[in-house]
Write an enzyme that holds these catalytic residues in place. Sequence first.
Site, short mmCIF file in Angstrom:
data_model
loop_
_atom_site.label_atom_id
_atom_site.label_comp_id
_atom_site.label_asym_id
_atom_site.label_seq_id
_atom_site.Cartn_x
_atom_site.Cartn_y
_atom_site.Cartn_z
N SER A 16 0.81 -1.22 0.00
CA SER A 16 0.00 0.00 0.00
C SER A 16 0.84 1.27 0.00
O SER A 16 0.33 2.35 -0.31
CB SER A 16 -0.95 0.01 1.21
OG SER A 16 -0.22 0.03 2.42
N VAL A 67 -0.63 -10.93 6.98
CA VAL A 67 0.17 -12.10 6.57
C VAL A 67 0.60 -12.96 7.74
O VAL A 67 0.95 -14.13 7.55
CB VAL A 67 1.41 -11.67 5.74
CG1 VAL A 67 0.99 -11.01 4.44
CG2 VAL A 67 2.34 -10.77 6.55
N ASN A 93 7.20 -8.53 0.95
CA ASN A 93 7.68 -7.21 1.34
C ASN A 93 7.11 -6.73 2.67
O ASN A 93 7.69 -5.86 3.32
CB ASN A 93 7.34 -6.20 0.24
CG ASN A 93 7.54 -4.76 0.68
OD1 ASN A 93 8.68 -4.28 0.75
ND2 ASN A 93 6.45 -4.07 1.00
N TYR A 159 14.09 -6.63 14.70
CA TYR A 159 14.02 -6.42 13.25
C TYR A 159 15.18 -7.12 12.55
O TYR A 159 14.99 -7.78 11.51
CB TYR A 159 14.06 -4.92 12.96
CG TYR A 159 13.88 -4.53 11.52
CD1 TYR A 159 12.63 -4.65 10.90
CD2 TYR A 159 14.94 -4.03 10.78
CE1 TYR A 159 12.45 -4.27 9.58
CE2 TYR A 159 14.78 -3.66 9.46
CZ TYR A 159 13.53 -3.78 8.86
OH TYR A 159 13.37 -3.41 7.54
N ALA A 162 14.59 -10.92 12.45
CA ALA A 162 13.58 -11.29 11.46
C ALA A 162 14.13 -11.21 10.04
O ALA A 162 13.92 -12.12 9.23
CB ALA A 162 12.36 -10.38 11.60
N LYS A 163 14.85 -10.15 9.74
CA LYS A 163 15.37 -9.98 8.39
C LYS A 163 16.52 -10.95 8.09
O LYS A 163 16.67 -11.41 6.95
CB LYS A 163 15.83 -8.53 8.19
CG LYS A 163 14.68 -7.53 8.14
CD LYS A 163 13.72 -7.82 7.00
CE LYS A 163 12.69 -6.72 6.81
NZ LYS A 163 11.78 -6.97 5.67
#
Length: 252
Positions: A16, A67, A93, A159, A162-163
């Site tokens: 979005s 998701v 993404n 973060y 997770a990445k």
Amino acid sequence: MSGELAGRVALVTGASRGIGRAIATELGRAGARVVVNYTANEAAASETLALIAAAGGPEPLARRWDVSDEAATNAAIKEIADGCGALDIVVNNAGIAIDGLLLRLKDEDWQRTLAVNLTGALNVTRAASRYLLKARDKGRIVNITSVVGEQGNGGQTAYAAAKAGLIGITKSLARELASRGITVNAVSPGFIDTDMTAAHVQGEVKDKLLAQIPLGRMGTADEIAHLTAFLCGPRAAYITGQVLRVNGGLLM
């Protein structure tokens, strides 16, 4: 690149705004029918649809779901694939960043960050795999990771974890799906000029960051989108299991 993805159906999660919006628009410009996933902002998703249409893409669709919700993801992807007749491309993404030093990191913030950024990508990819297998040599998965997942960053333990995990998924899945001609790659942006970055990087922090980037500027969402669209096309058929950096030289 216009027309390279004609006849293909592409799902972009978290599309979005920001990088996701740019990727969705670029895939539409290349001829793919794009499905825009979003979680909350319907108005922003509608703006993305308008940009895709203005770029000349086939009629895009918007689908709202989280998701990190496995059941909702399974249902949405089945609806997309059945309605469009195929699902050839998945771009994971969708992501959030909840910053905080480890000693102050709340359990719920850790869980939510991993749920969206990592488990969300797993949910989408697992649900989409049966359709990607039918696509065979046209099947493409691109995971949007981050320079933070490669080198770490103070105050972003959740973060970064997770990445980094997303890179592991990329490499393992690339081996699993290679025999069917499906490629799986990760794009690793540096600091990109988006609303998310602006919320976390301001003032002196931004100035110090720019001083570390050899090219001396932040990247743009379009620069991430161009590479992602290339990886989704026929010219990238022999590229798989790779982490491609777009970071201005911040990490070499």
